[in-house]
Design a protein around this motif. Sequence first.
Motif, PDB file in Angstrom:
ATOM      1  N   ASN A  71      76.977  -3.227  37.746  1.00  0.00           N
ATOM      2  CA  ASN A  71      76.675  -4.571  38.543  1.00  0.00           C
ATOM      3  C   ASN A  71      77.330  -3.881  40.100  1.00  0.00           C
ATOM      4  O   ASN A  71      77.966  -2.942  40.395  1.00  0.00           O
ATOM      5  CB  ASN A  71      78.280  -5.303  38.282  1.00  0.00           C
ATOM      6  N   GLU A  72      76.560  -4.069  41.120  1.00  0.00           N
ATOM      7  CA  GLU A  72      77.357  -3.906  42.117  1.00  0.00           C
ATOM      8  C   GLU A  72      78.331  -3.848  43.403  1.00  0.00           C
ATOM      9  O   GLU A  72      78.442  -3.145  43.473  1.00  0.00           O
ATOM     10  CB  GLU A  72      75.227  -3.891  43.206  1.00  0.00           C
ATOM     11  N   ALA A  73      78.539  -4.960  42.572  1.00  0.00           N
ATOM     12  CA  ALA A  73      80.017  -5.218  43.437  1.00  0.00           C
ATOM     13  C   ALA A  73      80.772  -4.227  42.812  1.00  0.00           C
ATOM     14  O   ALA A  73      81.567  -4.592  43.915  1.00  0.00           O
ATOM     15  CB  ALA A  73      79.867  -6.805  43.595  1.00  0.00           C
ATOM     16  N   SER A  74      80.880  -4.820  41.539  1.00  0.00           N
ATOM     17  CA  SER A  74      82.271  -3.760  41.146  1.00  0.00           C
ATOM     18  C   SER A  74      81.719  -2.858  41.286  1.00  0.00           C
ATOM     19  O   SER A  74      83.155  -2.056  41.915  1.00  0.00           O
ATOM     20  CB  SER A  74      81.693  -3.772  39.743  1.00  0.00           C
ATOM     21  N   LEU A  75      80.268  -1.780  42.037  1.00  0.00           N
ATOM     22  CA  LEU A  75      80.523  -0.407  42.463  1.00  0.00           C
ATOM     23  C   LEU A  75      81.183  -0.240  43.574  1.00  0.00           C
ATOM     24  O   LEU A  75      82.020   0.850  44.559  1.00  0.00           O
ATOM     25  CB  LEU A  75      79.042  -0.182  41.993  1.00  0.00           C
ATOM     26  N   ARG A  76      80.700  -0.855  43.999  1.00  0.00           N
ATOM     27  CA  ARG A  76      81.249  -1.710  46.240  1.00  0.00           C
ATOM     28  C   ARG A  76      82.718  -2.032  45.938  1.00  0.00           C
ATOM     29  O   ARG A  76      83.657  -1.240  46.484  1.00  0.00           O
ATOM     30  CB  ARG A  76      80.706  -2.101  46.879  1.00  0.00           C
ATOM     31  N   ARG A  77      83.739  -2.596  44.545  1.00  0.00           N
ATOM     32  CA  ARG A  77      84.698  -2.510  44.975  1.00  0.00           C
ATOM     33  C   ARG A  77      85.517  -1.071  44.763  1.00  0.00           C
ATOM     34  O   ARG A  77      86.578  -0.565  45.007  1.00  0.00           O
ATOM     35  CB  ARG A  77      85.179  -3.821  43.566  1.00  0.00           C
ATOM     36  N   VAL A  78      85.139  -0.430  43.957  1.00  0.00           N
ATOM     37  CA  VAL A  78      85.322   0.578  43.495  1.00  0.00           C
ATOM     38  C   VAL A  78      85.560   1.649  44.635  1.00  0.00           C
ATOM     39  O   VAL A  78      86.010   2.806  45.447  1.00  0.00           O
ATOM     40  CB  VAL A  78      84.708   1.677  42.151  1.00  0.00           C
ATOM     41  N   ILE A  79      84.331   2.196  45.820  1.00  0.00           N
ATOM     42  CA  ILE A  79      83.680   2.543  46.917  1.00  0.00           C
ATOM     43  C   ILE A  79      85.306   2.254  47.691  1.00  0.00           C
ATOM     44  O   ILE A  79      85.975   3.106  48.520  1.00  0.00           O
ATOM     45  CB  ILE A  79      82.636   2.303  46.896  1.00  0.00           C
ATOM     46  N   THR A  80      85.763   0.994  47.909  1.00  0.00           N
ATOM     47  CA  THR A  80      86.625   0.383  48.698  1.00  0.00           C
ATOM     48  C   THR A  80      87.753   0.429  48.380  1.00  0.00           C
ATOM     49  O   THR A  80      88.625   1.416  49.564  1.00  0.00           O
ATOM     50  CB  THR A  80      86.531  -1.043  49.129  1.00  0.00           C
ATOM     51  N   GLY A  81      87.911   0.052  47.358  1.00  0.00           N
ATOM     52  CA  GLY A  81      89.526   0.849  46.846  1.00  0.00           C
ATOM     53  C   GLY A  81      89.738   2.144  46.747  1.00  0.00           C
ATOM     54  O   GLY A  81      90.874   3.002  47.536  1.00  0.00           O
ATOM     55  N   GLU A  82      88.613   2.965  46.940  1.00  0.00           N
ATOM     56  CA  GLU A  82      88.655   4.835  47.519  1.00  0.00           C
ATOM     57  C   GLU A  82      89.373   4.975  48.770  1.00  0.00           C
ATOM     58  O   GLU A  82      90.347   5.973  49.112  1.00  0.00           O
ATOM     59  CB  GLU A  82      88.072   5.624  46.282  1.00  0.00           C
ATOM     60  N   LEU A  83      88.303   4.077  49.516  1.00  0.00           N
ATOM     61  CA  LEU A  83      88.642   4.399  50.945  1.00  0.00           C
ATOM     62  C   LEU A  83      90.096   4.210  51.221  1.00  0.00           C
ATOM     63  O   LEU A  83      90.451   4.859  52.247  1.00  0.00           O
ATOM     64  CB  LEU A  83      87.308   3.564  51.819  1.00  0.00           C
ATOM     65  N   GLU A  84      90.011   2.595  50.464  1.00  0.00           N
ATOM     66  CA  GLU A  84      91.617   2.543  50.770  1.00  0.00           C
ATOM     67  C   GLU A  84      92.686   2.805  50.559  1.00  0.00           C
ATOM     68  O   GLU A  84      93.584   3.894  51.525  1.00  0.00           O
ATOM     69  CB  GLU A  84      91.781   1.103  50.356  1.00  0.00           C
ATOM     70  N   GLU A  85      91.996   4.098  49.593  1.00  0.00           N
ATOM     71  CA  GLU A  85      93.818   5.294  49.154  1.00  0.00           C
ATOM     72  C   GLU A  85      94.061   6.026  50.085  1.00  0.00           C
ATOM     73  O   GLU A  85      94.852   6.872  50.766  1.00  0.00           O
ATOM     74  CB  GLU A  85      93.543   5.604  47.579  1.00  0.00           C
ATOM     75  N   VAL A  86      92.288   6.860  50.971  1.00  0.00           N
ATOM     76  CA  VAL A  86      92.372   7.428  51.726  1.00  0.00           C
ATOM     77  C   VAL A  86      93.198   7.469  53.215  1.00  0.00           C
ATOM     78  O   VAL A  86      93.912   7.756  53.786  1.00  0.00           O
ATOM     79  CB  VAL A  86      90.170   8.316  51.953  1.00  0.00           C
ATOM     80  N   LYS A  87      93.028   5.985  53.413  1.00  0.00           N
ATOM     81  CA  LYS A  87      93.295   5.834  54.298  1.00  0.00           C
ATOM     82  C   LYS A  87      94.551   5.352  54.377  1.00  0.00           C
ATOM     83  O   LYS A  87      95.492   5.928  55.325  1.00  0.00           O
ATOM     84  CB  LYS A  87      92.856   4.166  55.138  1.00  0.00           C
ATOM     85  N   LYS A  88      95.394   5.272  52.882  1.00  0.00           N
ATOM     86  CA  LYS A  88      96.539   5.229  52.863  1.00  0.00           C
ATOM     87  C   LYS A  88      97.282   6.354  53.079  1.00  0.00           C
ATOM     88  O   LYS A  88      98.419   6.512  53.807  1.00  0.00           O
ATOM     89  CB  LYS A  88      96.984   4.886  52.103  1.00  0.00           C
ATOM     90  N   GLU A  89      96.814   7.520  52.179  1.00  0.00           N
ATOM     91  CA  GLU A  89      97.090   8.350  52.755  1.00  0.00           C
ATOM     92  C   GLU A  89      97.036   9.622  53.758  1.00  0.00           C
ATOM     93  O   GLU A  89      97.670  10.419  53.839  1.00  0.00           O
ATOM     94  CB  GLU A  89      96.690   9.688  51.236  1.00  0.00           C
ATOM     95  N   PHE A  90      96.019   9.464  54.685  1.00  0.00           N
ATOM     96  CA  PHE A  90      95.420  10.339  55.323  1.00  0.00           C
ATOM     97  C   PHE A  90      95.886   9.736  56.525  1.00  0.00           C
ATOM     98  O   PHE A  90      95.559  10.207  57.829  1.00  0.00           O
ATOM     99  CB  PHE A  90      94.544  11.135  55.556  1.00  0.00           C
ATOM    100  N   GLY A  91      95.754   8.235  57.464  1.00  0.00           N
ATOM    101  CA  GLY A  91      95.439   7.315  58.061  1.00  0.00           C
ATOM    102  C   GLY A  91      97.270   7.956  58.907  1.00  0.00           C
ATOM    103  O   GLY A  91      97.949   7.869  58.932  1.00  0.00           O
ATOM    104  N   ASP A  92      97.145   7.194  60.294  1.00  0.00           N
ATOM    105  CA  ASP A  92      98.144   7.575  60.566  1.00  0.00           C
ATOM    106  C   ASP A  92      97.862   6.722  62.447  1.00  0.00           C
ATOM    107  O   ASP A  92      96.867   5.996  62.462  1.00  0.00           O
ATOM    108  CB  ASP A  92      98.206   9.128  61.643  1.00  0.00           C
ATOM    109  N   ALA A  93      98.967   5.757  62.499  1.00  0.00           N
ATOM    110  CA  ALA A  93      98.780   5.242  63.709  1.00  0.00           C
ATOM    111  C   ALA A  93      97.799   5.299  64.973  1.00  0.00           C
ATOM    112  O   ALA A  93      97.939   6.434  65.239  1.00  0.00           O
ATOM    113  CB  ALA A  93      99.964   4.845  64.330  1.00  0.00           C
ATOM    114  N   ARG A  94      97.855   4.500  65.327  1.00  0.00           N
ATOM    115  CA  ARG A  94      96.480   4.291  66.607  1.00  0.00           C
ATOM    116  C   ARG A  94      97.721   4.794  67.884  1.00  0.00           C
ATOM    117  O   ARG A  94      98.885   4.129  68.340  1.00  0.00           O
ATOM    118  CB  ARG A  94      95.910   2.967  67.464  1.00  0.00           C
ATOM    119  N   ARG A  95      96.748   5.743  68.455  1.00  0.00           N
ATOM    120  CA  ARG A  95      97.438   6.239  69.651  1.00  0.00           C
ATOM    121  C   ARG A  95      98.071   5.645  70.898  1.00  0.00           C
ATOM    122  O   ARG A  95      98.155   5.753  71.923  1.00  0.00           O
ATOM    123  CB  ARG A  95      97.365   7.910  69.883  1.00  0.00           C
ATOM    124  N   THR A  96      96.738   4.651  71.148  1.00  0.00           N
ATOM    125  CA  THR A  96      96.224   4.266  72.042  1.00  0.00           C
ATOM    126  C   THR A  96      96.640   2.792  72.088  1.00  0.00           C
ATOM    127  O   THR A  96      96.049   2.775  70.950  1.00  0.00           O
ATOM    128  CB  THR A  96      95.097   4.700  73.111  1.00  0.00           C
TER     129      THR A  96
END
Length: 204
Positions: free
Chosen positions: A166-191
């Motif tokens: 299922n392509e939709a399930s595959l995309r959900r995995v990709i989205t979830g992993e990107l959200e985890e990366v954002k949560k772990e390494f993202g920082d607040a906007r500086r401007t």
Amino acid sequence: MQTSFGVINLAIVNGQPRVLNLKQMLECFIDFRREVVRRRTEYELRKARARAHILEGLTKAIAALDRFITTIRNSRSVDEARQWLTGNMSTTARSRTGRGFPPTRRWQVPAKVEKAIAALALSELQAQAILDLQLRRISSLEARRSLDEYEQIIKVIAELDEILANEASLRRVITGELEEVKKEFGDARRTEIVDEGVEFSSKT
């Protein structure tokens, strides 16, 4: 906003150097992540199926323990026991004696036990796992754990199959992993962007 600089988005795409715009860069990155997730899922699925195959054999052995113990104890070697467990007892006998087991050996494994084990259709890997089974694993607690693991891994296999199919399930995995990366390494906007008028002046 008053300072500008140039950027050349040069990247290797399918082995060829290309200059990409922002949209093309995102598309290439998503394609890359899709391929990574697909290959990883295929690998995990192969491992899960292999483990499920072994656990299936162990649950069969524990459910019919008396029959398996009788068969193994009446075998003259590990190789012979493996052949009995996989239902290849006749082939083994002919290869060793040329005419089959002597009657006294044949009678040591009751026909109903032989028939019951043959009906289970164990593979070579399952038979070896049964022969490697430690005595403590046949306790009711360990048997329950093996069954629980088997049931859990069947669910994992279903989930991995769903991701690949299922392509939709595959995309959900990709989205979830990107959200985890954002949560772990993202920082607040500086401007800060605010809805206010700003006056610009130029002096010569």
